[in-house]
Design an enzyme around this catalytic site. Structure first.
Site, mmCIF file in Angstrom:
data_model
loop_
_atom_site.group_PDB
_atom_site.id
_atom_site.type_symbol
_atom_site.label_atom_id
_atom_site.label_comp_id
_atom_site.label_asym_id
_atom_site.label_seq_id
_atom_site.Cartn_x
_atom_site.Cartn_y
_atom_site.Cartn_z
ATOM 1 N N LYS A 45 0.841 -1.206 0.000
ATOM 2 C CA LYS A 45 0.000 0.000 0.000
ATOM 3 C C LYS A 45 0.875 1.255 0.000
ATOM 4 C CE LYS A 45 -0.314 -0.381 5.027
ATOM 5 N NZ LYS A 45 -1.128 -0.879 6.144
ATOM 6 N N ARG A 143 -10.815 -0.337 14.343
ATOM 7 C CA ARG A 143 -10.532 0.336 13.095
ATOM 8 C C ARG A 143 -11.504 -0.270 12.081
ATOM 9 N NH1 ARG A 143 -4.532 1.017 10.432
ATOM 10 N NH2 ARG A 143 -4.902 -1.148 9.856
ATOM 11 N N TYR A 265 16.117 29.661 10.997
ATOM 12 C CA TYR A 265 14.972 30.457 11.445
ATOM 13 C C TYR A 265 14.848 30.484 12.954
ATOM 14 C CZ TYR A 265 13.132 30.446 6.666
ATOM 15 O OH TYR A 265 12.949 30.620 5.330
ATOM 16 N N MET A 324 12.265 24.531 4.502
ATOM 17 C CA MET A 324 11.497 23.838 3.463
ATOM 18 C C MET A 324 12.385 23.039 2.505
ATOM 19 S SD MET A 324 8.776 25.282 0.666
ATOM 20 C CE MET A 324 7.713 26.040 1.871
HETATM 21 C C1 LIG Z 1 -0.405 -1.820 6.847
HETATM 22 C C2 LIG Z 1 -0.995 -3.108 7.240
HETATM 23 C C3 LIG Z 1 -0.199 -4.255 7.355
HETATM 24 C C4 LIG Z 1 1.306 -4.216 7.304
HETATM 25 O O1 LIG Z 1 1.760 -3.822 8.571
HETATM 26 P P1 LIG Z 1 3.311 -3.683 8.933
HETATM 27 O O2 LIG Z 1 3.304 -3.284 10.361
HETATM 28 O O3 LIG Z 1 3.862 -2.632 8.032
HETATM 29 O O4 LIG Z 1 3.947 -5.003 8.699
HETATM 30 C C5 LIG Z 1 -0.826 -5.465 7.563
HETATM 31 N N1 LIG Z 1 -2.168 -5.533 7.685
HETATM 32 C C6 LIG Z 1 -2.957 -4.448 7.631
HETATM 33 C C7 LIG Z 1 -4.421 -4.594 7.795
HETATM 34 C C8 LIG Z 1 -2.399 -3.199 7.418
HETATM 35 O O5 LIG Z 1 -3.183 -2.113 7.384
#
Ligand SMILES: *Cc1c(COP(=O)(O)O)cnc(C)c1O
Length: 385
Positions: A45, A143, A265, A324
């Site tokens: 992802k 979640r 800054y 930046m």
């Molecule tokens: C992002 C995610 C993972 C991967 O998790 P890591 O901690 O990066 O190994 C696995 N399962 C779900 C549902 C996720 O959202």
């Protein structure tokens, strides 16, 4: 060693990101070994955690990975172009506006509510499409996913009505990076109730840290993300993964400053000695977070110390606020010929990803996924033998 260049023109870029695809493949094989008897998928992802899905997915396919998880449908579509035969799961599920895209690309949605199950079933059966899907169950993170009781009730209904054809049931651990956290066991027990009911369906619970928990946490399919990319999966012990990412910043000016002068800054940093300063062309617009400044940001109260760089065998502290497009380092102790290399390592073998993240009060995940588009990107890979 083959080198593929992407991103900004290497002659002009202020920073260069080197991604070691061999280390990535080695990390996947290591995690696949640790996952046994489960099979090991890969989470790609967010553009493979910012590293480039177009390079990462082929490297993982070559290593033997055939199952991928993405968050969004468009990420699945991109992965599908590279991996026509792979199983690609979409973690964020379906909604009215995404259902057609997911079905047409042959992606497998992780259905996270009864509404999503009805939507997917309705869409697919009215078009004569396969109703294959994954089912997500929430076991304690609050979640995504159906409640355990709803999942068990749906199982009973699905046996008689055959609403959808689940290929996988999955849940996600909230505290896998803390092996002794009591929620791990509670989530495991909740998920076991679900897998016992769905005894003819594959199951998946473990992310990277879950793989390191091992044993009963492995189930049938594991879903590592951060560990593939060299990040530390758990808060305890040494990181067993090979580093994948090196970020270097181009020195664009060297200057001599006197003791008592201030830097950047807010004049927040006062020099305690005569200092040679290297100004590098990487700043917060490149995803080098301002919270990693050496002084002058409120977060400094919680993060350990400001960022550090590395050049010519010497660790060099950042000076003042990160701006930046530019950051300043104290290179007083670096030999002149080392400075001539012209680049300071910000992340890599000498400045671990998780250390750089910690210095900015964040985690490796956020640092990686925030790396900006202005870098030259170099992908290194040994030629196929
Ligand atoms: C992002 C995610 C993972 C991967 O998790 P890591 O901690 O990066 O190994 C696995 N399962 C779900 C549902 C996720 O959202």
């Amino acid at each position: 060693m083959t080198l593929v260049q992407r991103g900004s023109d290497p002659r002009l870029a202020g920073g260069r990101l080197t991604i070691d695809l061999d280390a990535l493949a080695a990390n996947w094989r290591d995690l696949a070994e640790r996952s046994k008897p489960a099979r090991c998928a890969a989470v790609v992802k967010a553009n493979a955690y910012g590293l480039g899905v177009e390079q990462v997915v082929p490297a993982l396919l070559a290593a033997g990975c055939d199952t991928f998880f993405v968050a969004l449908p468009q990420e699945g579509v991109a992965a599908r172009k590279i991996a026509p035969k792979a199983e690609i799961f979409v973690l964020n599920g379906v909604h009215e506006q995404s259902v057609a895209t997911i079905a047409e690309a042959g992606l497998i949605p992780v259905l996270n509510s009864l509404e999503q199950i009805e939507l997917w079933a309705g869409h697919c059966s009215s078009r004569g499409l396969n109703v294959a899907c994954a089912l997500g169950v929430d076991t304690g993170m609050n979640r995504l996913g159906l409640a355990v009781a709803d999942m068990l009730a749906f199982r009973t209904r699905n046996v008689s009505e055959h609403v959808v054809s689940p290929l996988l049931v999955m849940s996600h651990l909230a505290c896998a990076d803390q092996p002794d956290h009591p929620l791990n066991r509670l989530q495991l027990e909740s998920f076991q109730r679900v897998t016992e009911a769905f005894d003819d369906v594959e199951s998946s619970l473990a992310n990277s840290a879950g793989i390191l928990l091992g044993g009963k946490y492995l189930f049938g399919v594991t879903r590592p993300g951060i560990a593939l990319y060299g990040g530390a999966a758990t808060l305890e012990g040494a990181n067993p993964m090979r580093p994948v990412v090196t970020l270097e910043a181009r020195i664009i000016q060297l200057r001599e400053a006197r003791k008592g002068e201030t830097v950047s800054y807010g004049a927040a940093e006062t020099l305690e000695r005569a200092t040679k300063i290297a100004v590098v062309a990487v700043g917060y617009a490149d995803g080098y977070p301002r919270s990693g400044s050496s002084a002058g940001v409120p977060l400094r109260k919680v993060a350990s110390a400001g960022q550090r760089g590395w050049i010519g065998g010497v660790t060099v502290p950042l000076l003042g606020r990160i701006t930046m497009d530019l950051s300043m380092f104290d290179v007083t102790d670096v030999a002149d010929d080392a400075l001539e290399s012209g680049w300071i390592e910000l992340i890599g073998p000498n400045i671990p990803l998780d250390e750089a993240a910690g210095s900015a009060g964040t985690i490796g995940y956020e640092l990686l996924t925030g790396l900006g588009p202005r870098y030259e990107r170099r992908y290194i890979q040994a030629p196929e033998s």
